[in-house]
Design a protein around this motif. Sequence first.
Motif, PDB file in Angstrom:
ATOM      1  N   ILE A  29      43.574  43.032  28.598  1.00 37.85           N
ATOM      2  CA  ILE A  29      43.634  41.581  28.425  1.00 37.85           C
ATOM      3  C   ILE A  29      44.058  41.295  26.984  1.00 37.85           C
ATOM      4  O   ILE A  29      43.389  41.725  26.037  1.00 37.85           O
ATOM      5  CB  ILE A  29      42.258  40.929  28.707  1.00 37.85           C
TER       6      ILE A  29
ATOM      7  N   THR B 254      44.459  39.073  23.799  1.00 37.07           N
ATOM      8  CA  THR B 254      43.864  37.867  23.228  1.00 37.07           C
ATOM      9  C   THR B 254      44.311  37.701  21.781  1.00 37.07           C
ATOM     10  O   THR B 254      44.804  38.638  21.165  1.00 37.07           O
ATOM     11  CB  THR B 254      42.322  37.947  23.259  1.00 37.07           C
TER      12      THR B 254
ATOM     13  N   ILE C  21      42.967  33.027  24.919  1.00 37.15           N
ATOM     14  CA  ILE C  21      43.953  33.575  25.865  1.00 37.15           C
ATOM     15  C   ILE C  21      44.899  32.429  26.183  1.00 37.15           C
ATOM     16  O   ILE C  21      44.435  31.342  26.539  1.00 37.15           O
ATOM     17  CB  ILE C  21      43.314  34.026  27.198  1.00 37.15           C
ATOM     18  N   ASN C  22      46.181  32.673  26.075  1.00 34.74           N
ATOM     19  CA  ASN C  22      47.164  31.612  26.338  1.00 34.74           C
ATOM     20  C   ASN C  22      46.819  30.311  25.614  1.00 34.74           C
ATOM     21  O   ASN C  22      46.939  29.225  26.185  1.00 34.74           O
ATOM     22  CB  ASN C  22      47.262  31.355  27.847  1.00 34.74           C
TER      23      ASN C  22
ATOM     24  N   LYS D 116      44.009  29.056  24.848  1.00 26.55           N
ATOM     25  CA  LYS D 116      42.723  28.422  25.160  1.00 26.55           C
ATOM     26  C   LYS D 116      41.564  29.348  24.802  1.00 26.55           C
ATOM     27  O   LYS D 116      41.677  30.572  24.916  1.00 26.55           O
ATOM     28  CB  LYS D 116      42.647  28.091  26.656  1.00 26.55           C
TER      29      LYS D 116
ATOM     30  N   VAL E 281      38.465  31.566  24.952  1.00 27.59           N
ATOM     31  CA  VAL E 281      37.743  32.344  25.946  1.00 27.59           C
ATOM     32  C   VAL E 281      36.441  32.896  25.364  1.00 27.59           C
ATOM     33  O   VAL E 281      35.525  33.250  26.096  1.00 27.59           O
ATOM     34  CB  VAL E 281      38.642  33.478  26.519  1.00 27.59           C
TER      35      VAL E 281
ATOM     36  N   THR F   9      38.928  28.249  28.506  1.00 29.72           N
ATOM     37  CA  THR F   9      39.265  28.938  29.759  1.00 29.72           C
ATOM     38  C   THR F   9      38.276  30.081  29.966  1.00 29.72           C
ATOM     39  O   THR F   9      37.413  30.335  29.118  1.00 29.72           O
ATOM     40  CB  THR F   9      40.723  29.453  29.722  1.00 29.72           C
ATOM     41  N   SER F  10      38.389  30.744  31.105  1.00 30.58           N
ATOM     42  CA  SER F  10      37.549  31.918  31.363  1.00 30.58           C
ATOM     43  C   SER F  10      38.455  33.069  31.789  1.00 30.58           C
ATOM     44  O   SER F  10      39.607  32.854  32.183  1.00 30.58           O
ATOM     45  CB  SER F  10      36.530  31.627  32.468  1.00 30.58           C
ATOM     46  N   LEU F  11      37.930  34.286  31.704  1.00 33.04           N
ATOM     47  CA  LEU F  11      38.715  35.448  32.144  1.00 33.04           C
ATOM     48  C   LEU F  11      39.150  35.241  33.592  1.00 33.04           C
ATOM     49  O   LEU F  11      40.300  35.488  33.953  1.00 33.04           O
ATOM     50  CB  LEU F  11      37.881  36.728  32.011  1.00 33.04           C
TER      51      LEU F  11
ATOM     52  N   LEU G 227      39.589  32.435  35.295  1.00 31.71           N
ATOM     53  CA  LEU G 227      40.641  31.419  35.415  1.00 31.71           C
ATOM     54  C   LEU G 227      42.001  31.970  34.990  1.00 31.71           C
ATOM     55  O   LEU G 227      43.040  31.521  35.472  1.00 31.71           O
ATOM     56  CB  LEU G 227      40.304  30.191  34.552  1.00 31.71           C
ATOM     57  N   GLU G 228      41.989  32.958  34.090  1.00 31.28           N
ATOM     58  CA  GLU G 228      43.254  33.554  33.636  1.00 31.28           C
ATOM     59  C   GLU G 228      43.680  34.721  34.520  1.00 31.28           C
ATOM     60  O   GLU G 228      44.659  35.401  34.227  1.00 31.28           O
ATOM     61  CB  GLU G 228      43.129  34.029  32.180  1.00 31.28           C
TER      62      GLU G 228
ATOM     63  N   TYR H 273      41.662  37.439  35.459  1.00 32.10           N
ATOM     64  CA  TYR H 273      41.036  38.739  35.190  1.00 32.10           C
ATOM     65  C   TYR H 273      39.635  38.806  35.782  1.00 32.10           C
ATOM     66  O   TYR H 273      38.807  37.923  35.563  1.00 32.10           O
ATOM     67  CB  TYR H 273      40.940  38.993  33.679  1.00 32.10           C
TER      68      TYR H 273
END
Length: 238
Positions: A88, A90, A100-101, A103, A105, A144-146, A148-149, A151
């Motif tokens: 992942i 970050t 992440i992206n 947002k 996390v 965000t959360s893992l 939601l992304e 993962y």
Amino acid sequence: HSVEVLESVDSTNDYAKKKAKELVDGSVIISLEQVKGKGRRGRSFHSGKGDGIYLSIILKPGFEPTKAPFITSIAGAALVNTFNKFNIQTKIKWPNDVLINGKKVAGILTEMSADMEFIEYIVLGVGINVSGLEFPSELKNIATSLKLEGYDVKKLSIIWQFIYEFELLYNLYLNENTSEVVNILRNNSSVLGKQINVHYMNQIESAIAVDINNQGALIIKTQEGEVKELSSGEISIR
Ligand code: BTN
């Protein structure tokens, strides 16, 4: 280490501070939920049951209080390394958010009890959004959360990996080695080279984030061309 796992708590940082005197260096407190999770600057940290990892580590280093802000940098670098282990990618928004992206996390809140020359204890608090799918509307665009992304990683695996990565980098710091952490901060920064706003108590200054120095401080260049060093603080990307 002693590790205590709680079903629910107001804030693992507050709990850790209450118990800090009796707990040894390296003790870990983990909770499945926080009903008063704290962020920096009096903000709250969304901490729904089962949605994330909420943990605090009690540290009792022998070094002087001025060296404490680097603990936040170590934790940020350890988080990036941890996520990397699960493939992942970050970025660190200096000094204490992991994105992440673009947002958030994960967040870091370091608190300390110390006088001028002696640290009684440091409480390092880390919150990671793992599997939450819903954020309050005011957070939807910035958090965000893992999950939601896309993962799917087990909380326990992340917890052990993080403790392992943190301990490695922390031990380097105890031996005066900051370069490993600083390289991670530099190579995974979401702010270097960008136009930023620096938020002071009641004033905002526009600047460019130029570099991160060997103490983890952010080097900025203001619009007037003045070069400054921030050892901690609050910034936003313009
Ligand atoms: C921030 O986003 O400003 C920092 C967030 C830190 C959240 C963690 S969760 C575990 C620990 N206990 C708290 O109350 N806060 C930190």
